[in-house]
Design a protein around this motif. Sequence first.
Motif, PDB file in Angstrom:
ATOM      1  N   SER A  26      39.265  38.892  75.111  1.00  0.00           N
ATOM      2  CA  SER A  26      38.025  39.185  74.371  1.00  0.00           C
ATOM      3  C   SER A  26      36.966  38.135  74.704  1.00  0.00           C
ATOM      4  CB  SER A  26      38.267  39.171  72.859  1.00  0.00           C
ATOM      5  OG  SER A  26      39.043  40.275  72.443  1.00  0.00           O
ATOM      6  N   LEU A  27      35.735  38.623  74.894  1.00  0.00           N
ATOM      7  CA  LEU A  27      34.614  37.724  75.197  1.00  0.00           C
ATOM      8  C   LEU A  27      33.505  37.977  74.179  1.00  0.00           C
ATOM      9  CD1 LEU A  27      32.904  35.782  76.975  1.00  0.00           C
ATOM     10  CD2 LEU A  27      32.352  37.760  78.421  1.00  0.00           C
ATOM     11  N   ILE A  28      33.130  36.920  73.469  1.00  0.00           N
ATOM     12  CA  ILE A  28      32.084  37.021  72.455  1.00  0.00           C
ATOM     13  C   ILE A  28      30.952  36.066  72.813  1.00  0.00           C
ATOM     14  CG2 ILE A  28      31.515  36.658  70.012  1.00  0.00           C
ATOM     15  CD1 ILE A  28      34.388  37.408  69.326  1.00  0.00           C
ATOM     16  N   LEU A  29      29.761  36.603  72.958  1.00  0.00           N
ATOM     17  CA  LEU A  29      28.585  35.763  73.201  1.00  0.00           C
ATOM     18  C   LEU A  29      27.873  35.592  71.860  1.00  0.00           C
ATOM     19  CD1 LEU A  29      27.160  37.326  76.499  1.00  0.00           C
ATOM     20  CD2 LEU A  29      29.157  35.840  76.160  1.00  0.00           C
ATOM     21  N   LEU A  30      27.590  34.341  71.539  1.00  0.00           N
ATOM     22  CA  LEU A  30      27.058  34.014  70.223  1.00  0.00           C
ATOM     23  C   LEU A  30      25.652  33.444  70.384  1.00  0.00           C
ATOM     24  CD1 LEU A  30      28.551  34.303  67.571  1.00  0.00           C
ATOM     25  CD2 LEU A  30      29.442  31.980  67.875  1.00  0.00           C
ATOM     26  N   ASN A  31      24.662  34.167  69.863  1.00  0.00           N
ATOM     27  CA  ASN A  31      23.272  33.709  69.975  1.00  0.00           C
ATOM     28  C   ASN A  31      22.712  33.381  68.603  1.00  0.00           C
ATOM     29  OD1 ASN A  31      23.292  34.393  72.741  1.00  0.00           O
ATOM     30  ND2 ASN A  31      22.736  36.516  72.249  1.00  0.00           N
ATOM     31  N   GLY A  32      21.916  32.344  68.537  1.00  0.00           N
ATOM     32  CA  GLY A  32      21.265  31.995  67.270  1.00  0.00           C
ATOM     33  C   GLY A  32      20.767  30.560  67.350  1.00  0.00           C
ATOM     34  N   ASP A  33      19.680  30.296  66.622  1.00  0.00           N
ATOM     35  CA  ASP A  33      19.095  28.953  66.629  1.00  0.00           C
ATOM     36  C   ASP A  33      20.060  27.941  66.020  1.00  0.00           C
ATOM     37  OD1 ASP A  33      16.824  30.134  67.575  1.00  0.00           O
ATOM     38  OD2 ASP A  33      15.847  30.250  65.602  1.00  0.00           O
ATOM     39  N   LEU A  34      19.704  26.689  66.164  1.00  0.00           N
ATOM     40  CA  LEU A  34      20.439  25.609  65.515  1.00  0.00           C
ATOM     41  C   LEU A  34      20.496  25.887  64.003  1.00  0.00           C
ATOM     42  CD1 LEU A  34      21.610  22.803  66.328  1.00  0.00           C
ATOM     43  CD2 LEU A  34      19.494  21.825  65.433  1.00  0.00           C
ATOM     44  N   GLY A  35      21.681  25.797  63.437  1.00  0.00           N
ATOM     45  CA  GLY A  35      21.824  26.029  61.996  1.00  0.00           C
ATOM     46  C   GLY A  35      21.969  27.498  61.623  1.00  0.00           C
ATOM     47  N   ALA A  36      22.021  28.367  62.610  1.00  0.00           N
ATOM     48  CA  ALA A  36      22.150  29.800  62.317  1.00  0.00           C
ATOM     49  C   ALA A  36      23.512  30.112  61.701  1.00  0.00           C
ATOM     50  CB  ALA A  36      21.952  30.619  63.591  1.00  0.00           C
ATOM     51  N   GLY A  37      24.552  29.443  62.208  1.00  0.00           N
ATOM     52  CA  GLY A  37      25.898  29.685  61.693  1.00  0.00           C
ATOM     53  C   GLY A  37      26.912  29.970  62.794  1.00  0.00           C
ATOM     54  N   LYS A  38      26.601  29.596  64.021  1.00  0.00           N
ATOM     55  CA  LYS A  38      27.511  29.861  65.147  1.00  0.00           C
ATOM     56  C   LYS A  38      28.837  29.120  64.975  1.00  0.00           C
ATOM     57  CE  LYS A  38      24.462  28.349  68.190  1.00  0.00           C
ATOM     58  NZ  LYS A  38      23.354  27.967  67.260  1.00  0.00           N
ATOM     59  N   THR A  39      28.741  27.848  64.612  1.00  0.00           N
ATOM     60  CA  THR A  39      29.967  27.068  64.426  1.00  0.00           C
ATOM     61  C   THR A  39      30.732  27.542  63.196  1.00  0.00           C
ATOM     62  OG1 THR A  39      29.027  25.161  65.572  1.00  0.00           O
ATOM     63  CG2 THR A  39      30.886  24.731  64.109  1.00  0.00           C
ATOM     64  N   THR A  40      30.002  27.882  62.137  1.00  0.00           N
ATOM     65  CA  THR A  40      30.642  28.397  60.913  1.00  0.00           C
ATOM     66  C   THR A  40      31.444  29.659  61.223  1.00  0.00           C
ATOM     67  OG1 THR A  40      28.801  27.497  59.640  1.00  0.00           O
ATOM     68  CG2 THR A  40      30.157  29.156  58.544  1.00  0.00           C
ATOM     69  N   PHE A  41      30.834  30.570  61.967  1.00  0.00           N
ATOM     70  CA  PHE A  41      31.515  31.802  62.376  1.00  0.00           C
ATOM     71  C   PHE A  41      32.763  31.465  63.205  1.00  0.00           C
ATOM     72  CE2 PHE A  41      32.246  34.648  65.949  1.00  0.00           C
ATOM     73  CZ  PHE A  41      32.524  35.850  65.313  1.00  0.00           C
ATOM     74  N   THR A  42      32.620  30.563  64.151  1.00  0.00           N
ATOM     75  CA  THR A  42      33.727  30.223  65.045  1.00  0.00           C
ATOM     76  C   THR A  42      34.878  29.570  64.276  1.00  0.00           C
ATOM     77  OG1 THR A  42      32.107  29.934  66.819  1.00  0.00           O
ATOM     78  CG2 THR A  42      34.317  29.080  67.239  1.00  0.00           C
ATOM     79  N   LYS A  43      34.531  28.795  63.238  1.00  0.00           N
ATOM     80  CA  LYS A  43      35.574  28.206  62.385  1.00  0.00           C
ATOM     81  C   LYS A  43      36.425  29.289  61.747  1.00  0.00           C
ATOM     82  CE  LYS A  43      33.539  23.839  61.023  1.00  0.00           C
ATOM     83  NZ  LYS A  43      32.580  23.191  60.132  1.00  0.00           N
ATOM     84  N   GLY A  44      35.779  30.308  61.219  1.00  0.00           N
ATOM     85  CA  GLY A  44      36.503  31.417  60.596  1.00  0.00           C
ATOM     86  C   GLY A  44      37.382  32.123  61.610  1.00  0.00           C
ATOM     87  N   LEU A  45      36.827  32.372  62.777  1.00  0.00           N
ATOM     88  CA  LEU A  45      37.580  33.045  63.841  1.00  0.00           C
ATOM     89  C   LEU A  45      38.826  32.222  64.205  1.00  0.00           C
ATOM     90  CD1 LEU A  45      36.032  34.834  66.879  1.00  0.00           C
ATOM     91  CD2 LEU A  45      37.890  33.238  67.242  1.00  0.00           C
ATOM     92  N   ALA A  46      38.633  30.923  64.354  1.00  0.00           N
ATOM     93  CA  ALA A  46      39.748  30.039  64.710  1.00  0.00           C
ATOM     94  C   ALA A  46      40.816  30.039  63.622  1.00  0.00           C
ATOM     95  CB  ALA A  46      39.234  28.623  64.949  1.00  0.00           C
ATOM     96  N   GLN A  47      40.374  30.023  62.374  1.00  0.00           N
ATOM     97  CA  GLN A  47      41.322  30.024  61.240  1.00  0.00           C
ATOM     98  C   GLN A  47      42.268  31.209  61.323  1.00  0.00           C
ATOM     99  OE1 GLN A  47      39.435  30.158  57.397  1.00  0.00           O
ATOM    100  NE2 GLN A  47      38.457  28.175  57.745  1.00  0.00           N
ATOM    101  N   SER A  48      41.714  32.385  61.582  1.00  0.00           N
ATOM    102  CA  SER A  48      42.618  33.528  61.541  1.00  0.00           C
ATOM    103  C   SER A  48      43.424  33.658  62.831  1.00  0.00           C
ATOM    104  CB  SER A  48      41.918  34.827  61.137  1.00  0.00           C
ATOM    105  OG  SER A  48      40.982  35.181  62.068  1.00  0.00           O
ATOM    106  N   LEU A  49      43.080  32.901  63.862  1.00  0.00           N
ATOM    107  CA  LEU A  49      43.981  32.815  65.017  1.00  0.00           C
ATOM    108  C   LEU A  49      45.120  31.841  64.721  1.00  0.00           C
ATOM    109  CD1 LEU A  49      41.537  32.696  68.086  1.00  0.00           C
ATOM    110  CD2 LEU A  49      43.033  34.590  67.411  1.00  0.00           C
ATOM    111  N   GLY A  50      45.005  31.122  63.613  1.00  0.00           N
ATOM    112  CA  GLY A  50      46.039  30.151  63.244  1.00  0.00           C
ATOM    113  C   GLY A  50      45.798  28.771  63.829  1.00  0.00           C
ATOM    114  N   ILE A  51      44.550  28.509  64.193  1.00  0.00           N
ATOM    115  CA  ILE A  51      44.207  27.196  64.759  1.00  0.00           C
ATOM    116  C   ILE A  51      43.860  26.257  63.617  1.00  0.00           C
ATOM    117  CG2 ILE A  51      42.486  25.964  66.146  1.00  0.00           C
ATOM    118  CD1 ILE A  51      42.360  28.677  67.800  1.00  0.00           C
TER     119      ILE A  51
END
Length: 159
Positions: A26-51
């Motif tokens: 899977s390839l996800i391209l994440l666009n958004g300004d600083l503070g948009a929530g890119k890292t927040t989203f990625t944290k959630g994604l990582a959590q459910s992968l069990g990271i």
Amino acid sequence: MKFLTQNAIETEKFGRVVGQLVQPGSLILLNGDLGAGKTTFTKGLAQSLGIERAIKSPTFTLIREYRQGRLPLFHMDLYRLEHSSADDLGLEEYFDSAGVCVVEWSQFGEDVLPADRLVIDIQRDLPGFAADTRQFTLRAAGSKSQQLLEKITTAWSDQ
Ligand code: ADP
Ligand code: MG
């Protein structure tokens, strides 16, 4: 697909939903300004992968690899390639792997990015909305991503 989140917790939850549905390659391209929530989203994604390792922005490293989950997660930030080429960096190795790639500033890596991708735009500062509201816009290019998008749409609207 378009929807709003009202706070960081909701964005992280959306990341968890996506993390349950991603597959090898899977390839996800994440666009958004600083503070948009890119890292927040990625944290959630990582959590459910069990990271369990903390997710940090890969701004100075180009790529961070997390290999202890259900699938490997490769989190890339291509900002530093603005004035150089992504050729010869060996990024194809990650895109061709059985991992999940989340790419920020992907416009600087178009030379090497596969065509089949799920693009997520995150917008903040929406006129007439609270400061914490974010608008997510998802679009898929390619059949793999189209399938992923359909699953995400179903799962998120069932929440
Ligand atoms: P980026 O990686 O895009 O620069 P971050 O995820 O690091 O953004 O930061 C987003 C910031 O915005 C955090 O401080 C978070 O608490 C805040 N925030 C407020 N509302 C939201 C929301 N709806 N979604 C995501 N983050 C939000
Ligand atoms: Mg970030």
